[in-house]
Enzyme design. Structure first.
Site, PDB file in Angstrom:
ATOM      1  N   CYS A 153       6.139   0.000   3.443  1.00 38.97           N
ATOM      2  CA  CYS A 153       5.878  -0.084   2.009  1.00 38.97           C
ATOM      3  C   CYS A 153       7.137  -0.252   1.171  1.00 38.97           C
ATOM      4  O   CYS A 153       7.052  -0.395  -0.050  1.00 38.97           O
ATOM      5  CB  CYS A 153       5.110   1.146   1.553  1.00 38.97           C
ATOM      6  SG  CYS A 153       3.580   1.376   2.485  1.00 38.97           S
ATOM      7  N   HIS A 288       7.348   5.100  -6.868  1.00 37.44           N
ATOM      8  CA  HIS A 288       6.474   4.649  -5.778  1.00 37.44           C
ATOM      9  C   HIS A 288       5.087   5.236  -6.006  1.00 37.44           C
ATOM     10  O   HIS A 288       4.097   4.523  -5.899  1.00 37.44           O
ATOM     11  CB  HIS A 288       7.069   5.088  -4.443  1.00 37.44           C
ATOM     12  CG  HIS A 288       6.381   4.513  -3.250  1.00 37.44           C
ATOM     13  ND1 HIS A 288       6.115   3.168  -3.110  1.00 37.44           N
ATOM     14  CD2 HIS A 288       5.910   5.111  -2.119  1.00 37.44           C
ATOM     15  CE1 HIS A 288       5.508   2.948  -1.955  1.00 37.44           C
ATOM     16  NE2 HIS A 288       5.365   4.108  -1.343  1.00 37.44           N
ATOM     17  N   GLU A 299       8.916  12.660  -4.146  1.00 40.60           N
ATOM     18  CA  GLU A 299       9.530  11.755  -5.120  1.00 40.60           C
ATOM     19  C   GLU A 299       9.789  12.464  -6.441  1.00 40.60           C
ATOM     20  O   GLU A 299      10.846  12.268  -7.058  1.00 40.60           O
ATOM     21  CB  GLU A 299       8.655  10.527  -5.337  1.00 40.60           C
ATOM     22  CG  GLU A 299       9.328   9.495  -6.222  1.00 40.60           C
ATOM     23  CD  GLU A 299       8.566   8.186  -6.348  1.00 40.60           C
ATOM     24  OE1 GLU A 299       9.150   7.207  -6.855  1.00 40.60           O
ATOM     25  OE2 GLU A 299       7.376   8.140  -5.945  1.00 40.60           O
ATOM     26  N   LYS A 318       0.021   2.324  -9.555  1.00 45.98           N
ATOM     27  CA  LYS A 318      -0.924   2.296  -8.435  1.00 45.98           C
ATOM     28  C   LYS A 318      -2.293   2.847  -8.790  1.00 45.98           C
ATOM     29  O   LYS A 318      -3.258   2.634  -8.057  1.00 45.98           O
ATOM     30  CB  LYS A 318      -0.330   3.015  -7.228  1.00 45.98           C
ATOM     31  CG  LYS A 318       0.806   2.243  -6.566  1.00 45.98           C
ATOM     32  CD  LYS A 318       1.289   2.926  -5.290  1.00 45.98           C
ATOM     33  CE  LYS A 318       2.334   2.103  -4.569  1.00 45.98           C
ATOM     34  NZ  LYS A 318       3.649   2.106  -5.231  1.00 45.98           N
ATOM     35  N   HIS A 323      -2.465   0.562  -3.688  1.00 41.77           N
ATOM     36  CA  HIS A 323      -1.228   0.476  -2.922  1.00 41.77           C
ATOM     37  C   HIS A 323      -1.284  -0.761  -2.018  1.00 41.77           C
ATOM     38  O   HIS A 323      -2.038  -0.796  -1.045  1.00 41.77           O
ATOM     39  CB  HIS A 323      -1.046   1.740  -2.092  1.00 41.77           C
ATOM     40  CG  HIS A 323       0.293   1.840  -1.422  1.00 41.77           C
ATOM     41  ND1 HIS A 323       1.323   0.964  -1.666  1.00 41.77           N
ATOM     42  CD2 HIS A 323       0.769   2.729  -0.500  1.00 41.77           C
ATOM     43  CE1 HIS A 323       2.364   1.297  -0.937  1.00 41.77           C
ATOM     44  NE2 HIS A 323       2.061   2.363  -0.222  1.00 41.77           N
ATOM     45  N   PHE A 382       6.586   4.186   5.566  1.00 45.79           N
ATOM     46  CA  PHE A 382       6.492   4.858   6.857  1.00 45.79           C
ATOM     47  C   PHE A 382       7.683   4.437   7.729  1.00 45.79           C
ATOM     48  O   PHE A 382       8.082   3.275   7.740  1.00 45.79           O
ATOM     49  CB  PHE A 382       5.196   4.483   7.565  1.00 45.79           C
ATOM     50  CG  PHE A 382       3.956   5.139   7.010  1.00 45.79           C
ATOM     51  CD1 PHE A 382       4.017   6.121   6.036  1.00 45.79           C
ATOM     52  CD2 PHE A 382       2.706   4.761   7.480  1.00 45.79           C
ATOM     53  CE1 PHE A 382       2.869   6.721   5.545  1.00 45.79           C
ATOM     54  CE2 PHE A 382       1.550   5.349   6.996  1.00 45.79           C
ATOM     55  CZ  PHE A 382       1.629   6.334   6.030  1.00 45.79           C
TER      56      PHE A 382
END
Length: 396
Positions: A153, A288, A299, A318, A323, A382
């Site tokens: 991502c 994010h 975050e 998002k 996402h 990831f």
């Protein structure tokens, strides 16, 4: 790391986006300000690839992620006009987290049902992650670097940063850079659901006390980056400037962020140093913000470590877009640039009550007027991949 003020400056002269909330920059922006849809998936409704391909046969031989990448690249190039110069000094980098998953899943089903000989001879060029970059370079005859980054991502955040560095370092004069992802397939949905990454409520609510996972989406976005003085010389519209970038690794866990957001904080600090800016210079953080419990907590803590309390306004788009995995960084870079042009920050849709454990200034309820300034845009993937871009408004 090379300083952003050493070497050439990088302008954004073209923007293209294809997303569930809108195709094209105007529809996309309007979608960011509209009420968010409800449901665990965000797909592009009524997608028709035919305007971007010579004939139906050509479009059928392209996976959906390549199709939407072609549309986004075409819009970016139309907005910019083709930069002047040697095609060998113009390159393409379309990042992705997965690549041609639709093609893989469809052809596996065909093989199991009908046998090996019925598998398409076009499967390999359809499924390969570099298919979108290759197709865009061939369409426009751009013969410089043609590459693909696949860091989950964080992929298109990394891709834009790397493409900007190629211009800064004088390796190329222009890059079509962004990301594309179309991985809303039955197997992907099952995999993400079984690892409890996706929302069960059908609502993406970044940083909310009741967040329970992300909404899976498809999208593509492409920026046309070019050397600033060349852009000015040809009279191009300049949407913004890539001031700096960073890429770091948590080196901690395959899916979970490092505790306390240590890796994310370090990535933001490295990006600030690359741009020769201090935390006080940042006017906005595009987070994010996936709506997953661990990611949002890490975050938020990282933002507080770098910027203090409450710090600059924080947004996550998002809640509307969902996402889009490897495309998220490019889609969000477009949102940042449009926020600068329209002098508004879109709300963090779906979020009503910020987690009381967080000390960040999340933009809620409606758009917030602001004076555009340098913006941090984060994406994490990831594998422990961290990516941060520093995007500035058009230079005077």
């Amino acid at each position: 790391m090379t300083s952003a003020r050493i070497g050439r400056r990088v302008a954004v002269t073209g923007i293209g986006v294809v997303a569930p909330c809108g195709m094209g920059v105007d529809a996309f922006w309007n979608g960011l300000l509209a009420p968010p849809p409800v449901g665990r998936l965000r797909e592009i409704e009524g997608w028709d690839p035919s305007p971007w391909f010579a004939n139906p046969k050509e479009s059928r031989r392209a996976d959906r992620f390549q199709q939407i990448a072609m549309a986004a690249a075409a819009e970016a190039l139309l907005a910019s006009g083709d930069p002047l110069g040697d095609p060998a000094r113009k390159g393409v980098l379309i990042a992705t987290g997965v690549g041609g998953l639709h093609a893989i899943e469809d052809q596996v089903e065909i093989r199991l049902d009908k046998g090996d000989r019925r598998v398409s001879p076009f499967l390999v060029p359809m499924m390969m992650a570099n298919a979108a970059s290759a197709a865009v370079s061939m369409r426009y005859g751009w013969q410089g670097p043609c590459e693909t980054i696949t860091t989950a991502c964080a992929a298109s955040n990394h891709g834009i940063g790397y493409a900007a560095n190629l211009i800064r370092w004088g390796k190329v004069d222009a890059m079509l850079a962004g990301g594309a992802e179309s991985s809303v397939t039955l197997t992907a949905i099952a995999g993400f659901s079984n690892m409890t990454a996706m929302t069960s409520s059908g609502i993406s609510r970044p940083f909310d006390v009741d967040r329970d996972g992300f909404v899976l989406a498809e999208a593509a976005a492409v920026l046309l980056l070019e050397e600033l003085e060349s852009a000015r010389a040809r009279g191009a519209t300049i949407f913004g400037e890539i001031l700096g970038a960073a890429s770091t690794a948590d080196a901690f866990h395959i899916t979970a962020p490092s505790p306390g957001g240590v890796g994310a904080a370090r990535c933001m600090e490295v990006a600030l140093a690359d741009a020769e800016l201090s935390p006080a210079d940042i006017a906005h953080v595009n987070a994010h913000g996936t709506s997953t419990p661990l990611n949002d907590a890490a975050e938020a803590e990282a933002i507080t470590k770098v910027f203090g309390t409450p710090g600059p306004p924080v947004t996550s788009i998002k809640g509307v877009t969902g996402h889009s995995l490897g495309a998220a960084g490019a889609v969000e870079a477009v949102a940042v640039l449009l926020s600068m042009a329209r002098r508004q920050l879109p709300p963090t849709a779906g979020t009503t009550t910020v987690d009381p454990a967080m000390s960040i200034d999340v933009v809620l309820a409606g758009p917030r007027d602001w004076e555009p300034g340098p913006t941090i845009s984060n994406n994490f993937g990831f594998g422990g991949h961290n990516g941060t871009l520093v995007i500035g408004p058009p230079p005077a």
